[in-house]
Design a protein around this motif. Structure first.
Motif, PDB file in Angstrom:
ATOM      1  N   GLU A  12      13.297  21.814  14.187  1.00  0.00           N
ATOM      2  CA  GLU A  12      13.885  22.929  14.940  1.00  0.00           C
ATOM      3  C   GLU A  12      15.302  22.601  15.390  1.00  0.00           C
ATOM      4  OE1 GLU A  12      12.378  25.801  14.859  1.00  0.00           O
ATOM      5  OE2 GLU A  12      10.863  24.722  13.719  1.00  0.00           O
ATOM      6  N   HIS A  69      16.576  22.687   8.103  1.00  0.00           N
ATOM      7  CA  HIS A  69      15.401  22.854   7.259  1.00  0.00           C
ATOM      8  C   HIS A  69      15.024  24.322   7.135  1.00  0.00           C
ATOM      9  CE1 HIS A  69      14.442  18.593   6.988  1.00  0.00           C
ATOM     10  NE2 HIS A  69      14.619  18.478   8.286  1.00  0.00           N
ATOM     11  N   ASP A 104      11.767  24.964   5.906  1.00  0.00           N
ATOM     12  CA  ASP A 104      10.368  24.855   6.310  1.00  0.00           C
ATOM     13  C   ASP A 104       9.950  23.395   6.322  1.00  0.00           C
ATOM     14  OD1 ASP A 104      10.130  24.263   3.608  1.00  0.00           O
ATOM     15  OD2 ASP A 104       8.994  26.063   3.096  1.00  0.00           O
ATOM     16  N   THR A 105       8.726  23.150   6.753  1.00  0.00           N
ATOM     17  CA  THR A 105       8.147  21.817   6.731  1.00  0.00           C
ATOM     18  C   THR A 105       6.811  21.922   6.000  1.00  0.00           C
ATOM     19  OG1 THR A 105       6.841  21.993   8.760  1.00  0.00           O
ATOM     20  CG2 THR A 105       9.164  21.412   9.011  1.00  0.00           C
ATOM     21  N   TYR A 116      14.688  29.145   8.522  1.00  0.00           N
ATOM     22  CA  TYR A 116      13.771  29.854   7.622  1.00  0.00           C
ATOM     23  C   TYR A 116      14.291  31.240   7.238  1.00  0.00           C
ATOM     24  CZ  TYR A 116       9.377  31.605   5.702  1.00  0.00           C
ATOM     25  OH  TYR A 116       8.422  32.124   4.873  1.00  0.00           O
ATOM     26  N   ARG A 132       4.945  24.605   8.597  1.00  0.00           N
ATOM     27  CA  ARG A 132       5.461  25.776   9.308  1.00  0.00           C
ATOM     28  C   ARG A 132       6.907  26.082   8.891  1.00  0.00           C
ATOM     29  NH1 ARG A 132       6.312  21.315  12.338  1.00  0.00           N
ATOM     30  NH2 ARG A 132       8.217  21.193  13.602  1.00  0.00           N
ATOM     31  N   PRO A 133       7.382  27.296   9.181  1.00  0.00           N
ATOM     32  CA  PRO A 133       8.802  27.604   9.006  1.00  0.00           C
ATOM     33  C   PRO A 133       9.640  26.741   9.943  1.00  0.00           C
ATOM     34  CG  PRO A 133       7.509  29.604   9.257  1.00  0.00           C
ATOM     35  CD  PRO A 133       6.602  28.465   9.607  1.00  0.00           C
ATOM     36  N   ALA A 134      10.874  26.473   9.547  1.00  0.00           N
ATOM     37  CA  ALA A 134      11.768  25.650  10.359  1.00  0.00           C
ATOM     38  C   ALA A 134      12.956  26.488  10.832  1.00  0.00           C
ATOM     39  CB  ALA A 134      12.212  24.425   9.566  1.00  0.00           C
ATOM     40  N   GLY A 172       1.990  26.150   3.505  1.00  0.00           N
ATOM     41  CA  GLY A 172       1.717  24.911   4.186  1.00  0.00           C
ATOM     42  C   GLY A 172       1.393  23.783   3.241  1.00  0.00           C
ATOM     43  N   HIS A 228       7.290  29.921   1.239  1.00  0.00           N
ATOM     44  CA  HIS A 228       6.759  29.030   2.252  1.00  0.00           C
ATOM     45  C   HIS A 228       5.244  29.011   2.189  1.00  0.00           C
ATOM     46  CE1 HIS A 228       6.140  26.966   5.989  1.00  0.00           C
ATOM     47  NE2 HIS A 228       5.298  27.914   6.337  1.00  0.00           N
TER      48      HIS A 228
END
Length: 221
Positions: free
Chosen positions: A105, A127, A129-130, A138, A133-135, A6, A4
């Motif tokens: 989320e 998801h 992550d995005t 994660y 951020r972690p989703a 950003g 992960h």
């Protein structure tokens, strides 16, 4: 999943999971699938790697399947996940559409399939992550056999599932039967799916999927 960052780019999950879930359409179309295997206590190897399957875990008996009701929320106490569920369909390639990134989320449920708690295999995707951020899923690979997943349904009941298998299924030799087929005929089963393995920046895809399998063991109000 462990990669992960950003800056890795928007759209990881969508590309990373589609190659696997494209086979959902084939599975649903020709679901003559019966038992995948007799048990889940032995370790696996090769392209299907067990994330965690302790030998000493004693699993409870299966609960009788429930009537059909739509899922509203998923709780995974060991991960402190408490997420709303939204119904999703299939995209033109036959893959389950995950929730949009602005709802990272949330958990997506394949609304054209089995409802959680009813007999059969219900599919939930989320998801990892995005872009920033972690989703919701994660930490999904940290789930272990014996842990609980609770699904609140629109009839007021809470279907409690017990995890019996956690696998990372590689992209190169993905087997839809192992991922989505029932572990035991006649049970109410659940699959939680997200991306796993390493992230290929050039291809914008993950190398594998994490697939958590669980089965109905209780029900409450």
């Amino acid at each position: 999943m462990s990669d992960h960052e950003g800056s890795a780019g928007h759209g990881r999950f969508l590309t990373g999971v589609a190659w696997a879930l494209v086979l959902v359409g084939l599975w649903l179309w020709g679901s003559e699938i019966t038992d995948v295997r007799g048990g889940v206590s032995e370790p696996t190897n090769g392209d299907v790697a067990a994330v965690g399957r302790p030998f000493a875990v004693e699993l409870p008996d299966a609960h009788e399947p429930l009537g059909a009701a739509r899922p509203q929320r998923v709780d995974i106490p060991s991960l402190k996940v408490r997420a709303p569920v939204i119904s999703r369909g299939l995209d033109p390639d036959g893959a389950i559409d995950p929730p949009p990134f602005e709802q990272a989320e949330s958990v997506g449920w394949y609304g054209g399939g089995t409802r959680p708690g009813a007999a059969g295999t219900s599919l939930l995707v989320g998801h990892v992550d995005t872009e920033t951020r972690p989703a919701v899923f994660y930490d999904l690979s940290a789930v272990r056999p014996g842990e609980k997943v609770r699904v609140t349904r629109d009839d007021g009941s809470v279907a409690e599932f017990t995890v019996d298998d956690v696998q990372v299924l590689s992209r190169d030799r993905f087997d839809a039967k192992k991922a989505y087929g029932p572990h035991e005929e006649g049970r109410a089963e659940l699959r939680l799916i997200t991306c796993g393995g390493s992230f290929d920046r050039a291809a914008k895809t993950y190398s594998a999927n994490v697939v958590v399998s669980a089965y109905l063991t209780g029900v409450g109000p």
